[in-house]
Design a protein around this motif. Structure first.
Motif, PDB file in Angstrom:
ATOM      1  N   MET A  57      11.240 -25.159 -20.315  1.00 46.32           N
ATOM      2  CA  MET A  57      11.279 -25.760 -18.979  1.00 46.32           C
ATOM      3  C   MET A  57       9.864 -26.197 -18.633  1.00 46.32           C
ATOM      4  O   MET A  57       8.917 -25.433 -18.825  1.00 46.32           O
ATOM      5  CB  MET A  57      11.743 -24.739 -17.928  1.00 46.32           C
ATOM      6  CG  MET A  57      13.090 -24.133 -18.175  1.00 46.32           C
ATOM      7  SD  MET A  57      14.376 -25.250 -17.618  1.00 46.32           S
ATOM      8  CE  MET A  57      15.813 -24.325 -18.096  1.00 46.32           C
ATOM      9  N   ASP A  58       9.718 -27.416 -18.127  1.00 45.66           N
ATOM     10  CA  ASP A  58       8.389 -27.879 -17.734  1.00 45.66           C
ATOM     11  C   ASP A  58       7.826 -27.028 -16.603  1.00 45.66           C
ATOM     12  O   ASP A  58       6.660 -26.663 -16.618  1.00 45.66           O
ATOM     13  CB  ASP A  58       8.417 -29.347 -17.313  1.00 45.66           C
ATOM     14  CG  ASP A  58       8.586 -30.277 -18.506  1.00 45.66           C
ATOM     15  OD1 ASP A  58       8.158 -29.902 -19.616  1.00 45.66           O
ATOM     16  OD2 ASP A  58       9.149 -31.361 -18.325  1.00 45.66           O
ATOM     17  N   VAL A  74       9.616 -16.024 -17.298  1.00 47.78           N
ATOM     18  CA  VAL A  74      10.102 -17.157 -18.074  1.00 47.78           C
ATOM     19  C   VAL A  74       8.951 -18.154 -18.141  1.00 47.78           C
ATOM     20  O   VAL A  74       8.577 -18.732 -17.114  1.00 47.78           O
ATOM     21  CB  VAL A  74      11.353 -17.805 -17.426  1.00 47.78           C
ATOM     22  CG1 VAL A  74      11.805 -19.008 -18.243  1.00 47.78           C
ATOM     23  CG2 VAL A  74      12.465 -16.785 -17.285  1.00 47.78           C
ATOM     24  N   PRO A  75       8.355 -18.310 -19.301  1.00 45.42           N
ATOM     25  CA  PRO A  75       7.196 -19.205 -19.388  1.00 45.42           C
ATOM     26  C   PRO A  75       7.598 -20.671 -19.249  1.00 45.42           C
ATOM     27  O   PRO A  75       8.639 -21.094 -19.744  1.00 45.42           O
ATOM     28  CB  PRO A  75       6.638 -18.924 -20.786  1.00 45.42           C
ATOM     29  CG  PRO A  75       7.798 -18.412 -21.563  1.00 45.42           C
ATOM     30  CD  PRO A  75       8.686 -17.696 -20.571  1.00 45.42           C
ATOM     31  N   ALA A  76       6.768 -21.402 -18.547  1.00 45.21           N
ATOM     32  CA  ALA A  76       6.980 -22.834 -18.372  1.00 45.21           C
ATOM     33  C   ALA A  76       6.100 -23.592 -19.355  1.00 45.21           C
ATOM     34  O   ALA A  76       5.016 -23.122 -19.720  1.00 45.21           O
ATOM     35  CB  ALA A  76       6.625 -23.245 -16.949  1.00 45.21           C
ATOM     36  N   HIS A  79       3.906 -25.431 -16.067  1.00 44.70           N
ATOM     37  CA  HIS A  79       3.367 -24.641 -14.953  1.00 44.70           C
ATOM     38  C   HIS A  79       4.422 -23.683 -14.394  1.00 44.70           C
ATOM     39  O   HIS A  79       5.543 -24.086 -14.144  1.00 44.70           O
ATOM     40  CB  HIS A  79       2.912 -25.598 -13.856  1.00 44.70           C
ATOM     41  CG  HIS A  79       2.175 -24.967 -12.731  1.00 44.70           C
ATOM     42  ND1 HIS A  79       1.038 -24.225 -12.900  1.00 44.70           N
ATOM     43  CD2 HIS A  79       2.410 -24.962 -11.403  1.00 44.70           C
ATOM     44  CE1 HIS A  79       0.614 -23.799 -11.716  1.00 44.70           C
ATOM     45  NE2 HIS A  79       1.435 -24.236 -10.802  1.00 44.70           N
ATOM     46  N   ASN A  80       4.015 -22.423 -14.216  1.00 39.87           N
ATOM     47  CA  ASN A  80       4.825 -21.469 -13.456  1.00 39.87           C
ATOM     48  C   ASN A  80       4.281 -21.470 -12.040  1.00 39.87           C
ATOM     49  O   ASN A  80       3.061 -21.456 -11.849  1.00 39.87           O
ATOM     50  CB  ASN A  80       4.714 -20.056 -14.037  1.00 39.87           C
ATOM     51  CG  ASN A  80       5.571 -19.871 -15.254  1.00 39.87           C
ATOM     52  OD1 ASN A  80       5.252 -20.390 -16.314  1.00 39.87           O
ATOM     53  ND2 ASN A  80       6.657 -19.147 -15.111  1.00 39.87           N
ATOM     54  N   MET A  81       5.164 -21.500 -11.064  1.00 36.17           N
ATOM     55  CA  MET A  81       4.706 -21.491  -9.678  1.00 36.17           C
ATOM     56  C   MET A  81       5.626 -20.636  -8.832  1.00 36.17           C
ATOM     57  O   MET A  81       6.759 -20.361  -9.216  1.00 36.17           O
ATOM     58  CB  MET A  81       4.589 -22.911  -9.119  1.00 36.17           C
ATOM     59  CG  MET A  81       5.864 -23.709  -9.118  1.00 36.17           C
ATOM     60  SD  MET A  81       5.670 -25.393  -8.461  1.00 36.17           S
ATOM     61  CE  MET A  81       4.829 -26.198  -9.799  1.00 36.17           C
ATOM     62  N   HIS A  82       5.100 -20.227  -7.701  1.00 34.72           N
ATOM     63  CA  HIS A  82       5.865 -19.410  -6.767  1.00 34.72           C
ATOM     64  C   HIS A  82       5.645 -19.935  -5.360  1.00 34.72           C
ATOM     65  O   HIS A  82       4.533 -20.300  -4.985  1.00 34.72           O
ATOM     66  CB  HIS A  82       5.416 -17.947  -6.842  1.00 34.72           C
ATOM     67  CG  HIS A  82       6.100 -17.092  -5.816  1.00 34.72           C
ATOM     68  ND1 HIS A  82       7.407 -16.686  -5.953  1.00 34.72           N
ATOM     69  CD2 HIS A  82       5.684 -16.622  -4.626  1.00 34.72           C
ATOM     70  CE1 HIS A  82       7.744 -15.968  -4.889  1.00 34.72           C
ATOM     71  NE2 HIS A  82       6.721 -15.921  -4.071  1.00 34.72           N
ATOM     72  N   HIS A  83       6.722 -19.962  -4.603  1.00 31.95           N
ATOM     73  CA  HIS A  83       6.634 -20.291  -3.180  1.00 31.95           C
ATOM     74  C   HIS A  83       7.662 -19.430  -2.452  1.00 31.95           C
ATOM     75  O   HIS A  83       8.836 -19.437  -2.814  1.00 31.95           O
ATOM     76  CB  HIS A  83       6.917 -21.771  -2.918  1.00 31.95           C
ATOM     77  CG  HIS A  83       6.619 -22.165  -1.509  1.00 31.95           C
ATOM     78  ND1 HIS A  83       5.386 -22.600  -1.120  1.00 31.95           N
ATOM     79  CD2 HIS A  83       7.386 -22.140  -0.415  1.00 31.95           C
ATOM     80  CE1 HIS A  83       5.412 -22.845   0.179  1.00 31.95           C
ATOM     81  NE2 HIS A  83       6.618 -22.571   0.640  1.00 31.95           N
ATOM     82  N   ALA A 123       0.350 -36.430 -10.213  1.00 29.84           N
ATOM     83  CA  ALA A 123      -0.440 -35.198 -10.139  1.00 29.84           C
ATOM     84  C   ALA A 123       0.224 -34.073 -10.915  1.00 29.84           C
ATOM     85  O   ALA A 123      -0.421 -33.075 -11.252  1.00 29.84           O
ATOM     86  CB  ALA A 123      -0.637 -34.785  -8.677  1.00 29.84           C
ATOM     87  N   LEU A 124       1.515 -34.187 -11.211  1.00 29.43           N
ATOM     88  CA  LEU A 124       2.200 -33.147 -11.954  1.00 29.43           C
ATOM     89  C   LEU A 124       1.796 -33.110 -13.421  1.00 29.43           C
ATOM     90  O   LEU A 124       2.019 -32.147 -14.107  1.00 29.43           O
ATOM     91  CB  LEU A 124       3.726 -33.336 -11.840  1.00 29.43           C
ATOM     92  CG  LEU A 124       4.324 -33.101 -10.461  1.00 29.43           C
ATOM     93  CD1 LEU A 124       5.797 -33.496 -10.475  1.00 29.43           C
ATOM     94  CD2 LEU A 124       4.163 -31.673 -10.030  1.00 29.43           C
ATOM     95  N   GLY A 125       1.197 -34.176 -13.896  1.00 35.64           N
ATOM     96  CA  GLY A 125       0.752 -34.207 -15.296  1.00 35.64           C
ATOM     97  C   GLY A 125       1.842 -34.645 -16.156  1.00 35.64           C
ATOM     98  O   GLY A 125       2.160 -34.370 -17.198  1.00 35.64           O
TER      99      GLY A 125
END
Length: 125
Positions: A57-58, A74-76, A79-83, A123-125
Motif C-alpha cells: 500500500m502506498d 502495516v508498512p506503507a 508513508h504511514n500516517m495517523h490522524h 506533494a505526495l511524491g
C-alpha cells in the motif's frame, strides 16, 4: 466514511480500503450522513487488517487512537500516517445528538482528505 469519501473525491486516482481489528457492519448513521452528501456506503463492509498484510500500500492511515495502538503495524510503500478523529459511534444521546456527531466527523474527515490527498497531489511524491 473515509474510504467512501476518498473513493468518490479521489476518483480513479486512488484505490482506498478500510480495515480494522474488529470488523463489523457500517454503522447505520454513517450510511445516513454519507447519503446526505450523495455518497452511498451501504454496500461497504469492514474488513480485518490482516486481510491487507503483505499487500503493498502506498499509504497506510490510522484514524483513531485505539486503532493506532491495537492494529498490527502495516508498512506503507511511501508513508504511514495517523490522524485522530473522534469515534462518533461512541456518542450517546438522542438521535439528533448522535447524527450531529456523525456529520461533524464526516466533515472533518472530508476536509482532512481534501487537504492531505487532493489539495496538492504532487506533494505526495
Amino acid at each position: 466514511m473515509a474510504e467512501g469519501l476518498l473513493r468518490v473525491r479521489g476518483g480513479d486516482r486512488f484505490l482506498s480500503y478500510s480495515a480494522g481489528t474488529r470488523p463489523s457492519r457500517v454503522h447505520p448513521m454513517a450510511v445516513q450522513v454519507m447519503w446526505e452528501i450523495g455518497i452511498d456506503v451501504s454496500a461497504h463492509r469492514s474488513k480485518h487488517v490482516d486481510d491487507y498484510c503483505g499487500h503493498p500500500m502506498d499509504y497506510v492511515v490510522t484514524v483513531c487512537d485505539s486503532a493506532r495502538e491495537s492494529c498490527p503495524y502495516v508498512p506503507a510503500v511511501r508513508h504511514n500516517m495517523h490522524h485522530t478523529f473522534d469515534d462518533p459511534s461512541r456518542v450517546t444521546g438522542s438521535e439528533e445528538v448522535m447524527l450531529t456527531a456523525f456529520r461533524r466527523v464526516r466533515d472533518e474527515i472530508r476536509q482532512w482528505i481534501e487537504q492531505t490527498f487532493l489539495h496538492d497531489e504532487a506533494a505526495l511524491g
